[in-house]
Design an enzyme around this catalytic site. Structure first.
Site, PDB file in Angstrom:
ATOM      1  N   THR A 144      -0.672 -13.296  -0.664  1.00  0.00           N
ATOM      2  CA  THR A 144      -0.217 -11.963   0.061  1.00  0.00           C
ATOM      3  C   THR A 144      -0.553 -12.039   1.217  1.00  0.00           C
ATOM      4  O   THR A 144      -0.958 -11.038   1.751  1.00  0.00           O
ATOM      5  CB  THR A 144      -0.791 -10.676  -0.967  1.00  0.00           C
ATOM      6  OG1 THR A 144      -2.293 -10.952  -0.722  1.00  0.00           O
ATOM      7  CG2 THR A 144      -0.241 -10.517  -2.322  1.00  0.00           C
TER       8      THR A 144
ATOM      9  N   HIS B  30      -3.066 -11.902   6.482  1.00  0.00           N
ATOM     10  CA  HIS B  30      -3.029 -11.569   5.307  1.00  0.00           C
ATOM     11  C   HIS B  30      -2.858 -10.026   5.423  1.00  0.00           C
ATOM     12  O   HIS B  30      -2.909  -9.231   6.028  1.00  0.00           O
ATOM     13  CB  HIS B  30      -4.385 -11.590   4.577  1.00  0.00           C
ATOM     14  CG  HIS B  30      -4.651 -11.230   3.197  1.00  0.00           C
ATOM     15  ND1 HIS B  30      -4.486 -10.393   2.487  1.00  0.00           N
ATOM     16  CD2 HIS B  30      -4.810 -12.532   2.301  1.00  0.00           C
ATOM     17  CE1 HIS B  30      -4.550 -10.491   1.260  1.00  0.00           C
ATOM     18  NE2 HIS B  30      -4.645 -11.762   1.049  1.00  0.00           N
ATOM     19  N   HIS B  31      -2.030  -9.770   4.272  1.00  0.00           N
ATOM     20  CA  HIS B  31      -1.398  -8.311   4.085  1.00  0.00           C
ATOM     21  C   HIS B  31      -2.552  -7.241   4.151  1.00  0.00           C
ATOM     22  O   HIS B  31      -2.302  -5.979   4.482  1.00  0.00           O
ATOM     23  CB  HIS B  31      -0.536  -7.985   3.075  1.00  0.00           C
ATOM     24  CG  HIS B  31       0.506  -7.058   3.234  1.00  0.00           C
ATOM     25  ND1 HIS B  31       0.318  -5.782   3.476  1.00  0.00           N
ATOM     26  CD2 HIS B  31       1.882  -7.229   3.114  1.00  0.00           C
ATOM     27  CE1 HIS B  31       1.487  -5.183   3.871  1.00  0.00           C
ATOM     28  NE2 HIS B  31       2.390  -5.946   3.624  1.00  0.00           N
ATOM     29  N   ALA B  32      -3.661  -7.517   3.647  1.00  0.00           N
ATOM     30  CA  ALA B  32      -4.767  -6.471   3.531  1.00  0.00           C
ATOM     31  C   ALA B  32      -5.149  -6.284   5.063  1.00  0.00           C
ATOM     32  O   ALA B  32      -5.937  -5.216   5.235  1.00  0.00           O
ATOM     33  CB  ALA B  32      -5.918  -7.146   2.839  1.00  0.00           C
TER      34      ALA B  32
ATOM     35  N   PRO C  14       3.846  -5.477  -0.653  1.00  0.00           N
ATOM     36  CA  PRO C  14       4.202  -6.785  -1.547  1.00  0.00           C
ATOM     37  C   PRO C  14       3.051  -6.845  -2.426  1.00  0.00           C
ATOM     38  O   PRO C  14       2.392  -7.990  -2.187  1.00  0.00           O
ATOM     39  CB  PRO C  14       4.560  -7.886  -0.714  1.00  0.00           C
ATOM     40  CG  PRO C  14       3.773  -7.525   0.408  1.00  0.00           C
ATOM     41  CD  PRO C  14       3.552  -6.182   0.742  1.00  0.00           C
TER      42      PRO C  14
END
Lengths: 476, 476
Positions: free
Chosen positions: B21, B138-140, B375
């Site tokens: 992700t 990273h999407h985090a 996402p």
């Protein structure tokens, strides 16, 4: 194709994003003299022009209700050859440094479990009119030695042979390549240095492994037959300790990134030391590793007071069930400053370990196979992290390779280096491979816990120079 | 640095080897005219010469007993800048094809969770005297739009500006870059096409998401506050269905490998169609996507009888808690052969969806934020695989970017393409980014379920040519 063996499935079960359990090989080639600038691109295009792949390389791992949750193999019907066979390039100036950097990255990423578990990378732009290839295969599919044997199918002793099919197209059951040669070589790191029976020397390891196997077995809930047999066979044994491995910088939990370093040394130099010091080639290789590790750890302020202990995979000959692999433990005498004394201590330790190989024991063999030969990331299994020091500090493998120079499409293979699997508690692995007139050293390490791994290459050379001085003194 | 928000930690919790992700951006540059052959190598050396990194890019995700098992951030003390900032090269001939191949591979591998979750790759050897850069985060840590805003800190509108620090060194709280600009832009794919309230149109989605949130919540056992609020808010609502998305080849489970395709179209061409057909730029972009998808699916024998439905992230303006993101559902009219009729149907559908944005509803906003903007690979969570079709077939994002040409060390930025996150059930993502005089299309797909993704680029061009013919006819 059926359910996997317990051992093979362990490589999939215990794998995590920080602990990929694939092995690799780096091949270095001289470009043929008449090769044009598109030599490698053309070769790549030819390689991916056919989706024909032998069953070994076309099987996919899966598990489902129909396999009762166990890992099994099934044929991949839509194999995407361009996914598996890739073309890459080095940034300028394309030194070995840039090559090792790229290969470290390739070795650090996970294989896609939805596909057959292998990749083959052609790498252009290596300075000195060279190119490279990197082969990566999951340990559940085959071990490093078997992988190298597969690679060799693509190679030829004849520089004029321009018609070898890539190894993934060769059916191991075809006439030219009998199945036995490739398929029945089950263990990695086979050292043909000793050939007889199991030693007292590695009971220590076996005991720790028995606990590990028991714990792993109950934690993972996998097919217990082999695991229980190993455990029962070992539970009531002595665990005499020949020497105790100190805790070291290499025996720590690892991260997901890798460093790889590789270099060749002329066999002649090593043989000259061997002759003049009445050693074996393996003694000299171990003494090189010892000298390099000592200096490396000294510089980092990390040299333990007690000497490092190396585990060496050894072949125990063949039984009805195929090759048996064991290991012996040898001191690296890293507490000793004098290279000559260090060599003598390593020789004595190796001799004692060999002399102790007097009791062939299938249970101990199986347990060791699990601990040394099979790079299982047991540290990732909950509850097993206590087994992080199994009685040795690192594994040093010495694998005999082809004696004649090999060629691929007219390109001479100038070097062939093995990449191994660092584990929790085993952050550095040294594998030595003989090829033609060279000994090829491949060092695979965890990027965080083994900083500046490349330095070890220089220190290996320094250690050999020291040993040459010892040899000169012995000679005069 | 404290515990992560529920939403951010979801990106780590739900990630698996098949569902990374992270988001990415590909930047394409013209080399400065006076650049020597070592321009990029020198730039790379300069970039890795300092370990100085701003807190945003120096934090590491961790969880332990002290965080009660929740994901949190902590500063990374031994940041290894050479790990994060890398130099790569394309094989000959270095076409965009080779570039997209490399970037697809880079986008398919996982970030190392032991380190700050980003990588920046310089890529040399792009034909036409160009080079590229790929940024992966990273999407985090941040969403795609925020990532691109960070990248822009390294860029300058002045070609003579040779002194910009790399973005990872810029403290967002410094004077030059006020924190608000970068840090308070929480959502990806903000389409500034509509600006008011929440529509009836996406209640459908919200309802499916509510179930998903509830299931995910109980399966993962994560901080339930937001999830429960969303669920409770939605459980008793209507779920009026404006149109139903058919099952399509894009709404399937995905594998671990990616394909990425990207190309630029002159804004002028799109604006000409817009003017002569009384459309918006977004209508024309959607009609291009529609025409391309129709032809692509027709060729594969995969065109559904019913038209595809696209979800479009939209900005709902700002509240006290920052930007609110929602989405509208628009038909792509892929069942229609005539390009002009298709455009009219898309326009009408978009207008209706906008007109329906009449009820701002924080619960629906939160749920949609989870489904469309964020996402989340919910398909990887056991028990959630049934939610594979949340009411739309793919997400098409349109992100406004910088209007003036940008430079880096004298190199002109010629293209800037977003890479998104394919998910189970969402195997293809189309993101459009405006930059200077171009619209930049970035298509990210699952390698297995979206074969020959590159073909879509040609079909986008064909679709624009068709629309230009429609515009010519309207004009005459």
């Amino acid at each position: 194709m059926g359910v996997m063996s317990f051992r093979d499935s362990m490589f999939l079960l215990a794998e995590s994003r920080e602990h990929p359990t694939h092995v690799g090989s780096l091949l270095l080639f001289d470009r043929p003299e008449d090769a044009g600038p598109d030599f490698l691109g053309d070769l790549h295009r030819r390689l991916v022009s056919s989706n024909e792949v032998a069953p070994t390389f076309a099987r996919r791992a899966y598990r489902s209700l129909s396999t009762l949750g166990q890992w099994a193999w099934e044929p991949e019907k839509n194999l995407d050859i361009e996914y598996h066979v890739r073309l890459s390039a080095l940034p300028r100036p394309g030194r070995i440094r840039e090559l090792l950097e790229l290969v470290s990255r390739l070795h650090g990423s996970l294989l896609d479990r939805h596909r057959p578990l292998w990749e083959f990378h052609l790498i252009e732009g290596v300075e000195g009119d060279r190119f490279a290839a990197y082969f990566k295969v999951h340990h559940a599919m085959m071990d490093g030695v078997t992988g190298i044997r597969h690679l060799q199918k693509t190679l030829s002793t004849d520089p004029e042979d321009l018609d070898t099919p890539p190894f993934w197209q060769v059916d191991p059951r075809s006439k030219k390549q009998p199945a036995a040669e490739v398929e029945e070589r089950p263990e990695p790191g086979v050292l043909e240095w000793v050939g007889s029976t199991v030693s007292e020397g590695y009971r220590t390891v076996s005991s720790a492994v028995a606990d590990t196997v028991r714990t792993t077995n109950s934690v993972l809930g996998v097919a217990p037959a082999l695991a229980n047999a190993v455990y029962d066979g070992l539970a009531n044994r002595d665990t005499a300790l020949p020497f105790e491995a100190p805790h070291s910088m290499f025996n720590v939990p690892i991260t997901g990134a890798r460093r790889f370093a590789a270099e060749s040394w002329p066999l002649k130099r090593i043989q000259r030391v061997r002759e003049r010091t009445s050693s074996t080639v393996n003694d000299v290789v171990l003494a090189m590793c010892s000298g390099a590790l000592r200096r490396y750890m000294l510089e980092l302020g990390e040299l333990p007071d007690k000497p490092l202990v190396a585990a060496l995979p050894v072949s125990l000959g063949t039984t009805g069930e195929g090759n048996q692999l064991g290991a012996i433990l040898v001191t690296l005498a890293t507490d000793e400053a004098d290279a000559g004394v260090r060599l003598e201590r390593i020789k004595a330790s190796g001799k004692a370990a060999k002399a102790n190989l007097d009791q062939r024991d299938p249970m101990a063999v199986a347990a060791l196979s699990l601990a040394v030969a099979a790079p299982l990331p047991l540290g990732t299994v909950p509850g097993v992290s206590s087994v992080i020091n199994p009685g040795f500090n690192l594994i040093i493998s010495n694998v005999p390779g082809p004696k004649a120079p090999l060629y691929w499409e007219g390109a001479k293979l100038s070097g062939m280096y093995p990449l191994s699997v660092p584990l929790d508690g085993q952050a550095l692995n040294m594998t030595v491979f003989s090829y033609a007139d060279n000994m090829e050293f491949g060092l695979t390490g965890d990027r965080r816990s083994v900083p500046r791994l490349q330095k070890l290459l220089g220190y290996l050379e320094d250690a050999l120079v020291e040993l040459e001085a010892v040899a000169d003194a012995a000679d005069s």
